[in-house]
Design an enzyme around this catalytic site. Sequence first.
Site, PDB file in Angstrom:
ATOM      1  N   GLN A 133       0.820  -1.202   0.000  1.00  0.00           N
ATOM      2  CA  GLN A 133       0.000   0.000   0.000  1.00  0.00           C
ATOM      3  C   GLN A 133       0.857   1.256   0.000  1.00  0.00           C
ATOM      4  O   GLN A 133       0.472   2.286  -0.562  1.00  0.00           O
ATOM      5  CB  GLN A 133      -0.945  -0.014   1.204  1.00  0.00           C
TER       6      GLN A 133
ATOM      7  N   HIS B 204       1.736   3.112  -3.369  1.00  0.00           N
ATOM      8  CA  HIS B 204       0.769   3.946  -4.079  1.00  0.00           C
ATOM      9  C   HIS B 204       1.190   5.408  -4.102  1.00  0.00           C
ATOM     10  O   HIS B 204       1.060   6.084  -5.121  1.00  0.00           O
ATOM     11  CB  HIS B 204      -0.603   3.857  -3.405  1.00  0.00           C
TER      12      HIS B 204
ATOM     13  N   GLU C 272      -9.502   1.981   5.584  1.00  0.00           N
ATOM     14  CA  GLU C 272      -9.969   1.626   4.240  1.00  0.00           C
ATOM     15  C   GLU C 272      -9.838   0.109   4.049  1.00  0.00           C
ATOM     16  O   GLU C 272     -10.785  -0.568   3.661  1.00  0.00           O
ATOM     17  CB  GLU C 272      -9.130   2.369   3.196  1.00  0.00           C
ATOM     18  N   HIS C 273      -8.643  -0.399   4.291  1.00  0.00           N
ATOM     19  CA  HIS C 273      -8.375  -1.839   4.211  1.00  0.00           C
ATOM     20  C   HIS C 273      -7.950  -2.333   5.591  1.00  0.00           C
ATOM     21  O   HIS C 273      -7.027  -1.775   6.187  1.00  0.00           O
ATOM     22  CB  HIS C 273      -7.224  -2.141   3.245  1.00  0.00           C
TER      23      HIS C 273
ATOM     24  N   ASP D  43      -7.610  -5.662  -4.368  1.00  0.00           N
ATOM     25  CA  ASP D  43      -7.349  -4.608  -5.343  1.00  0.00           C
ATOM     26  C   ASP D  43      -7.630  -5.071  -6.762  1.00  0.00           C
ATOM     27  O   ASP D  43      -7.936  -4.259  -7.637  1.00  0.00           O
ATOM     28  CB  ASP D  43      -5.883  -4.155  -5.246  1.00  0.00           C
TER      29      ASP D  43
ATOM     30  N   HIS E 281     -54.373  18.162   6.698  1.00  0.00           N
ATOM     31  CA  HIS E 281     -53.902  16.817   6.343  1.00  0.00           C
ATOM     32  C   HIS E 281     -55.048  15.818   6.511  1.00  0.00           C
ATOM     33  O   HIS E 281     -55.269  14.953   5.643  1.00  0.00           O
ATOM     34  CB  HIS E 281     -52.728  16.411   7.237  1.00  0.00           C
TER      35      HIS E 281
END
Length: 439
Positions: free
Chosen positions: A262, A265, A331-332, A365, A424
């Site tokens: 990761q 990235h 996230e992961h 991924d 109503h």
Amino acid sequence: MRTIDLRGRALSRDELLKLVPRAAVSAEIAVERVRPLVADVAARGEAALRDQAREFDRVDGHLLRVPSESIADALRNCPPAVEAALRELIERLRLGSSAQVPEEQVTRFADGAVIRQRWQPVSRVGLYAPGGKAAYPSSVVMNAIAAQTAGVPSLALASPAQADNAGLPHPAVLWAAALCGIEEVYAIGGAGAIAAFAHGVPAIGLDAVDVVTGPGNVFVAAAKRVVTGLVGIDAEAGTTEILVIADASAEAGFVAADLISQAEHDEAAASVLVTDSEELAQRVAAEIASRAAATRHAGRVAEALSGPQSGIVLVDDLREAARVSNAYGPEHLEIQTRDDAAVLAEITDAGAIFVGGYTPVSLGDYLAGSNHVLPTGGTARFASGLGAHTFLRPQQIVSYDRAALRDLEEPLRALAEAEGLPAHADAVSARFETGKKSS
């Protein structure tokens, strides 16, 4: 990687939120930087997009809408092994996404009193694929297949223009577009692309969309925040992050490899290990030292792992590890422990969860069949990853006949009068006045 020792400390959730590693750039700062860019696109359209392409992508004079023949030509140059892998991803993701489309449900309260709930897709979606330090054909697939499975009839794709590809998006992005059947593609990147989707750019044939999805850096995420309300978004998916919960039984090499995967990235990528084993932490640190130096993007990895957003967190036990993870909202999330099921039972907040030593994030991924467009920056505590459900809206369709409505006239009037809204109730009673009858 720095070490944060939380052992022997009884910390509240709020205290954990302040102590877990986070990126130094705040979303608020990014929002202020992109707000003028979004406003410029709304005001000047194509001219603003071209100015931004010159400034950020170093591209000028290119076609903002990619010709259909360029998309087809790109696929002809796709390496066969990559094309086969993308086709496999598409097939698996269609299966995984189809499970996210609910069946229509009918609720019958009485004869002639029915509510039908259907799930209606939005009409048009703008898909974003990053194009900075790496190409992301897999992200194109993740977005497109989820939207198509939901039944979205109109898709547009945007990805940054590449100076070394004649102003077109990266060839790999075009491969994926062709394989997914996307014909409307734009060479537009960053905050400008998000703004173009939200506001439309008639001069290049880009109509505004209903929902904007797709990953990107913190500035893409900030642009989504700026246009939220004008359009829907999937989540503020910014720079990637991984959190691994591991104990002494974990294979240190696996953990290190996943943290590095990761980190490659982006320099701002976050890699976090949470463990109750100081000995494992030491072994992982040693593995990272040897493996990180040998990886292709060693400089990028080193910066990401040494940044404030990354670190090793020591805790007293795995239950505390789960508390740290839930506060972080990764996230992961990977779980590599002696009793993965017990740890999983304690997890409430994560974008996607990868259980066991042979389920690395990189599988998700690409080819797991799950979607890799996930919430980052702690937003997994209240947001979900992208899926077919992202593009669906539940709609309740109410149908009562005369008798069923008559049965509710009295209790409805009681509620309406209690709220000071007698008209109503009158709207109901009007249907039962002498001589009034409707089919």
